[in-house]
Design a protein around this motif. Structure first.
Motif, PDB file in Angstrom:
ATOM      1  N   ASN A 136       1.890   3.501  -2.590  1.00  0.00           N
ATOM      2  CA  ASN A 136       0.771   3.762  -1.679  1.00  0.00           C
ATOM      3  C   ASN A 136       0.675   2.621  -0.672  1.00  0.00           C
ATOM      4  OD1 ASN A 136      -1.681   4.168  -0.392  1.00  0.00           O
ATOM      5  ND2 ASN A 136      -2.776   4.768  -2.241  1.00  0.00           N
ATOM      6  N   PRO A 137       1.073   2.853   0.593  1.00  0.00           N
ATOM      7  CA  PRO A 137       1.066   1.774   1.587  1.00  0.00           C
ATOM      8  C   PRO A 137      -0.327   1.281   1.958  1.00  0.00           C
ATOM      9  CG  PRO A 137       1.531   3.883   2.626  1.00  0.00           C
ATOM     10  CD  PRO A 137       1.563   4.126   1.150  1.00  0.00           C
ATOM     11  N   ASP A 138      -1.381   1.993   1.511  1.00  0.00           N
ATOM     12  CA  ASP A 138      -2.747   1.560   1.798  1.00  0.00           C
ATOM     13  C   ASP A 138      -3.308   0.629   0.729  1.00  0.00           C
ATOM     14  OD1 ASP A 138      -2.894   2.858   4.232  1.00  0.00           O
ATOM     15  OD2 ASP A 138      -3.603   4.731   3.342  1.00  0.00           O
ATOM     16  N   ILE A 139      -2.445   0.203  -0.191  1.00  0.00           N
ATOM     17  CA  ILE A 139      -2.798  -0.811  -1.186  1.00  0.00           C
ATOM     18  C   ILE A 139      -1.898  -2.020  -0.939  1.00  0.00           C
ATOM     19  CG2 ILE A 139      -2.996  -1.363  -3.635  1.00  0.00           C
ATOM     20  CD1 ILE A 139      -3.110   1.652  -4.200  1.00  0.00           C
ATOM     21  N   ARG A 140      -2.498  -3.145  -0.628  1.00  0.00           N
ATOM     22  CA  ARG A 140      -1.737  -4.354  -0.317  1.00  0.00           C
ATOM     23  C   ARG A 140      -2.293  -5.543  -1.100  1.00  0.00           C
ATOM     24  NH1 ARG A 140       0.579  -3.737   4.911  1.00  0.00           N
ATOM     25  NH2 ARG A 140       1.015  -1.502   5.210  1.00  0.00           N
ATOM     26  N   SER A 141      -1.598  -6.679  -0.996  1.00  0.00           N
ATOM     27  CA  SER A 141      -2.087  -7.935  -1.552  1.00  0.00           C
ATOM     28  C   SER A 141      -2.612  -8.812  -0.425  1.00  0.00           C
ATOM     29  CB  SER A 141      -0.971  -8.678  -2.301  1.00  0.00           C
ATOM     30  OG  SER A 141      -0.562  -7.946  -3.435  1.00  0.00           O
ATOM     31  N   VAL A 142      -3.626  -9.613  -0.726  1.00  0.00           N
ATOM     32  CA  VAL A 142      -4.205 -10.528   0.246  1.00  0.00           C
ATOM     33  C   VAL A 142      -4.524 -11.830  -0.469  1.00  0.00           C
ATOM     34  CG1 VAL A 142      -6.568  -9.689  -0.113  1.00  0.00           C
ATOM     35  CG2 VAL A 142      -5.978 -10.767   2.050  1.00  0.00           C
ATOM     36  N   THR A 143      -4.370 -12.935   0.238  1.00  0.00           N
ATOM     37  CA  THR A 143      -4.655 -14.243  -0.346  1.00  0.00           C
ATOM     38  C   THR A 143      -6.049 -14.697   0.069  1.00  0.00           C
ATOM     39  OG1 THR A 143      -2.315 -14.852  -0.258  1.00  0.00           O
ATOM     40  CG2 THR A 143      -3.908 -16.641  -0.516  1.00  0.00           C
ATOM     41  N   CYS A 144      -6.874 -15.050  -0.909  1.00  0.00           N
ATOM     42  CA  CYS A 144      -8.225 -15.533  -0.619  1.00  0.00           C
ATOM     43  C   CYS A 144      -8.133 -16.843   0.167  1.00  0.00           C
ATOM     44  CB  CYS A 144      -9.000 -15.742  -1.917  1.00  0.00           C
ATOM     45  SG  CYS A 144     -10.622 -16.513  -1.653  1.00  0.00           S
ATOM     46  N   PRO A 145      -8.797 -16.929   1.329  1.00  0.00           N
ATOM     47  CA  PRO A 145      -8.711 -18.163   2.120  1.00  0.00           C
ATOM     48  C   PRO A 145      -9.458 -19.340   1.506  1.00  0.00           C
ATOM     49  CG  PRO A 145     -10.296 -16.649   3.092  1.00  0.00           C
ATOM     50  CD  PRO A 145      -9.622 -15.899   1.975  1.00  0.00           C
ATOM     51  N   PHE A 146     -10.255 -19.093   0.478  1.00  0.00           N
ATOM     52  CA  PHE A 146     -11.046 -20.150  -0.137  1.00  0.00           C
ATOM     53  C   PHE A 146     -10.441 -20.683  -1.432  1.00  0.00           C
ATOM     54  CE2 PHE A 146     -13.970 -17.302   2.166  1.00  0.00           C
ATOM     55  CZ  PHE A 146     -14.414 -18.192   3.135  1.00  0.00           C
ATOM     56  N   THR A 147      -9.848 -19.777  -2.212  1.00  0.00           N
ATOM     57  CA  THR A 147      -9.329 -20.190  -3.517  1.00  0.00           C
ATOM     58  C   THR A 147      -7.819 -20.071  -3.645  1.00  0.00           C
ATOM     59  OG1 THR A 147      -9.506 -17.970  -4.490  1.00  0.00           O
ATOM     60  CG2 THR A 147     -11.488 -19.381  -4.552  1.00  0.00           C
ATOM     61  N   GLY A 148      -7.187 -19.340  -2.723  1.00  0.00           N
ATOM     62  CA  GLY A 148      -5.760 -19.100  -2.825  1.00  0.00           C
ATOM     63  C   GLY A 148      -5.390 -18.007  -3.803  1.00  0.00           C
ATOM     64  N   GLU A 149      -6.383 -17.354  -4.406  1.00  0.00           N
ATOM     65  CA  GLU A 149      -6.130 -16.288  -5.382  1.00  0.00           C
ATOM     66  C   GLU A 149      -5.532 -15.061  -4.693  1.00  0.00           C
ATOM     67  OE1 GLU A 149      -8.605 -13.723  -8.760  1.00  0.00           O
ATOM     68  OE2 GLU A 149      -9.668 -15.085  -7.396  1.00  0.00           O
ATOM     69  N   ILE A 150      -4.557 -14.439  -5.336  1.00  0.00           N
ATOM     70  CA  ILE A 150      -3.970 -13.199  -4.833  1.00  0.00           C
ATOM     71  C   ILE A 150      -4.835 -12.035  -5.281  1.00  0.00           C
ATOM     72  CG2 ILE A 150      -1.936 -11.725  -4.768  1.00  0.00           C
ATOM     73  CD1 ILE A 150      -1.565 -14.454  -3.464  1.00  0.00           C
ATOM     74  N   LEU A 151      -5.343 -11.273  -4.327  1.00  0.00           N
ATOM     75  CA  LEU A 151      -6.230 -10.152  -4.603  1.00  0.00           C
ATOM     76  C   LEU A 151      -5.620  -8.858  -4.081  1.00  0.00           C
ATOM     77  CD1 LEU A 151      -9.536 -11.911  -3.468  1.00  0.00           C
ATOM     78  CD2 LEU A 151      -8.754 -11.567  -5.825  1.00  0.00           C
ATOM     79  N   THR A 152      -6.195  -7.756  -4.508  1.00  0.00           N
ATOM     80  CA  THR A 152      -5.762  -6.442  -4.033  1.00  0.00           C
ATOM     81  C   THR A 152      -6.662  -5.997  -2.897  1.00  0.00           C
ATOM     82  OG1 THR A 152      -4.899  -5.813  -6.199  1.00  0.00           O
ATOM     83  CG2 THR A 152      -5.410  -4.031  -4.673  1.00  0.00           C
ATOM     84  N   ALA A 153      -6.057  -5.543  -1.812  1.00  0.00           N
ATOM     85  CA  ALA A 153      -6.788  -5.003  -0.668  1.00  0.00           C
ATOM     86  C   ALA A 153      -6.480  -3.513  -0.544  1.00  0.00           C
ATOM     87  CB  ALA A 153      -6.397  -5.722   0.618  1.00  0.00           C
ATOM     88  N   VAL A 154      -7.515  -2.713  -0.294  1.00  0.00           N
ATOM     89  CA  VAL A 154      -7.335  -1.266  -0.095  1.00  0.00           C
ATOM     90  C   VAL A 154      -7.945  -0.883   1.245  1.00  0.00           C
ATOM     91  CG1 VAL A 154      -7.232  -0.636  -2.535  1.00  0.00           C
ATOM     92  CG2 VAL A 154      -9.452  -0.835  -1.438  1.00  0.00           C
ATOM     93  N   ARG A 155      -7.209  -0.079   2.001  1.00  0.00           N
ATOM     94  CA  ARG A 155      -7.700   0.368   3.302  1.00  0.00           C
ATOM     95  C   ARG A 155      -8.995   1.161   3.135  1.00  0.00           C
ATOM     96  NH1 ARG A 155      -4.992   1.269   8.171  1.00  0.00           N
ATOM     97  NH2 ARG A 155      -2.961   1.079   7.111  1.00  0.00           N
TER      98      ARG A 155
END
Length: 269
Positions: A136-155
């Motif tokens: 599903n290309p509408d599910i991506r990873s994003v890095t939190c600019p405050f903690t550096g944690e890898i999170l899931t982003a959904v459109r």
């Protein structure tokens, strides 16, 4: 501006167009079946269907050839088994091929909230480590600019139209629903247009513990449709028709039997 109050037939004709993206929400409770059946009668086609739990209502729409794509997080006949019209479309392209975009429940909820908030995407912790982003290309990873944690982003979900069922509306166009409530509020807020079918229209909305009230300004149209959630249920108006859910399994398994059901539905007003 207050929403229009009109017949279900007129509301569907005005608000839902071929090729639209449509969300029809209601979590086991207050499922807008009457509106789904009117879409079938009006022979809408090419729809992208969004729903957290596509059960019988979307099995019927898919079998009728209304859908080209399904955006979802679970699909089945609750307590019974598979959705055989959905499976036939995915596995055999009948009555037409169906593309799938699969999420988890939490991802779907986050996408609705993001759309309702006017944000481009939702963020959550669940999803990392799963195979869903590969499909599903509408599910991506994003890095939190405050903690550096890898999170899931959904459109964000931004449907052309959302359709829900509720217990009642007042004459100013405010809508009230209670009991088991899913993402109806968020689904209405993220849509360009919205239709709410209701059991009754009253002068005033009496307070109900735990109720959700949608303001008139968020709603495009209201249709007075008593029984509009059946065979699901509308607390306290009527119970779930469990026999229908059980009987649907045999109907949906067979193309000819489903065709008979479809002809009978289209013959009724």
């Amino acid at each position: 501006m207050a929403p229009r109050v009109e017949s279900l037939r007129d509301a569907i004709a005005e608000l839902v167009h071929d090729g639209d993206t449509i969300a029809m929400e209601g979590f086991t409770h207050l499922i807008p079946f009457a509106a789904g059946h009117e879409l079938i009668r009006q022979r809408r086609t090419g729809l992208t269907l969004i729903r957290m739990t596509p059960d019988l209502i979307y099995d019927q729409l898919i079998g009728a050839g209304a859908a080209r794509r399904l955006v979802f997080s679970w699909g089945g006949n609750p307590g019974v088994g598979s959705l055989h019209r959905l499976r036939d479309a995915v596995e055999h392209g009948w009555p037409r091929p169906l593309a799938l975009a699969e999420y988890s429940h939490a991802m779907m909820a986050s996408a609705y909230v993001a759309g309702a908030s006017g944000l481009p995407f939702g963020v959550l912790r669940t999803g990392t480590g799963t195979s869903l982003p590969a499909h599903n290309p509408d599910i991506r990873s994003v890095t939190c600019p405050f903690t550096g944690e890898i999170l899931t982003a959904v459109r964000a979900h931004r449907p052309d139209v959302t359709v829900i069922h509720a217990q009642r509306a007042d004459r100013r166009g405010n809508v009230q629903l209670w009991g088991i409530v899913g993402v109806q509020k968020e689904a209405v807020y993220c849509a360009q247009r919205s239709l709410v079918t209701v059991e009754e229209i009253v002068d005033e909305l009496a307070p109900v513990p735990g109720a959700v009230v949608l303001p008139a300004a968020a709603i495009t149209a209201i249709a007075h449709v008593p029984g509009g959630a059946s065979p699901s249920y509308a607390q306290p108006y009527y119970a779930r028709d469990n026999a229908f859910y059980l009987a649907w399994d045999a109907v949906s398994r067979d193309r000819d039997r489903f065709g008979e059901w479809l002809r009978d539905l289209r013959a009724t007003s």
